[in-house]
Design an enzyme around this catalytic site. Sequence first.
Site, PDB file in Angstrom:
ATOM      1  N   CYS A 190       0.884  -1.177   0.000  1.00  9.15           N
ATOM      2  CA  CYS A 190       0.000   0.000   0.000  1.00  9.15           C
ATOM      3  C   CYS A 190       0.914   1.218   0.000  1.00  9.15           C
ATOM      4  CB  CYS A 190      -0.982  -0.013   1.172  1.00  9.15           C
ATOM      5  SG  CYS A 190      -0.251   0.153   2.798  1.00  9.15           S
ATOM      6  N   CYS A 195      -4.011  -0.532  -2.493  1.00  7.75           N
ATOM      7  CA  CYS A 195      -4.556   0.801  -2.768  1.00  7.75           C
ATOM      8  C   CYS A 195      -4.275   1.146  -4.225  1.00  7.75           C
ATOM      9  CB  CYS A 195      -4.002   1.857  -1.821  1.00  7.75           C
ATOM     10  SG  CYS A 195      -2.332   2.397  -2.136  1.00  7.75           S
ATOM     11  N   CYS A 224       3.682   0.405  -8.929  1.00  2.09           N
ATOM     12  CA  CYS A 224       4.224  -0.910  -8.585  1.00  2.09           C
ATOM     13  C   CYS A 224       5.239  -1.359  -9.637  1.00  2.09           C
ATOM     14  CB  CYS A 224       3.088  -1.923  -8.479  1.00  2.09           C
ATOM     15  SG  CYS A 224       3.613  -3.540  -7.856  1.00  2.09           S
TER      16      CYS A 224
END
Length: 270
Positions: A129, A201, A208
């Site tokens: 997250c 999230c 990412c």
Amino acid sequence: MTRGTPATTVASDPPRILQLVGHPVRWRLLQELVHSDRAVAELTERLAAPQSLVSYHLRELREGELVSMRRSSADGRDTYYRVDLERCEELLDAAGRALHPGLSLVPAVPISRPTKPGSRRTRRVLFLCTGNSARSQIAEALLRERSGGTIECASAGSNPKALHPNAVRVMNQRGIDISANPTKHLDEYASQRFDVVITLCDKVREVCPEFPWHPDMVHWSIPDPALEGPTARASYPAFERTASELETRIHYLLCTMAEATTRRSLHGTR
């Protein structure tokens, strides 16, 4: 009644869930959503279908209470859809019992077994997250506890912050102490091998990195509970909702991983 003549039964329509999941497009949408929360554009691409068609069937699934939606916290123009697996289980169970009382579902609960030396390698899961201060820490602790330690778990954030006191409190309510857990940056894990990487999230999903060994990438669109109130006391109910949702999602994740482990065992692969 004449011998051999069947009793007359009152005809009824099939349960609504069977009508919903019986359509090929809706079935494919559900198959996509049980794996990961997805935006309409992703679903359109994966189904190779017009957006209008995908949107229509998503609306049908929402009205049938099988799917819900939430605006992206990264880009408010996007909407993430998720499947309500608990509701699906409930409705499928009711459909089975409507046909015959003996057809009630028996929930598949994975049995955790300790990993023995020399056995197949331990599965690894990483939760991400933004701050690594709440959602990913809660998910990591829950999966470790629910799996009996048979799954190696880690968590990190794209912009780590201090562990939120409500995350500690909500886990204490579940008998799990995370108060000494450090927060970590996702760069610490970028070169490591994982079987599953789960973004929690919408913002961290956008940044990412690509992980080596091609892990299964899953997205759970869960709002930041820390933003639900001006004080820790005001936001605590949001932390409780977040922990409850993660408990449900992790239950079904364990079922999926148990099935995958069984398949690998049958085929002799690691």
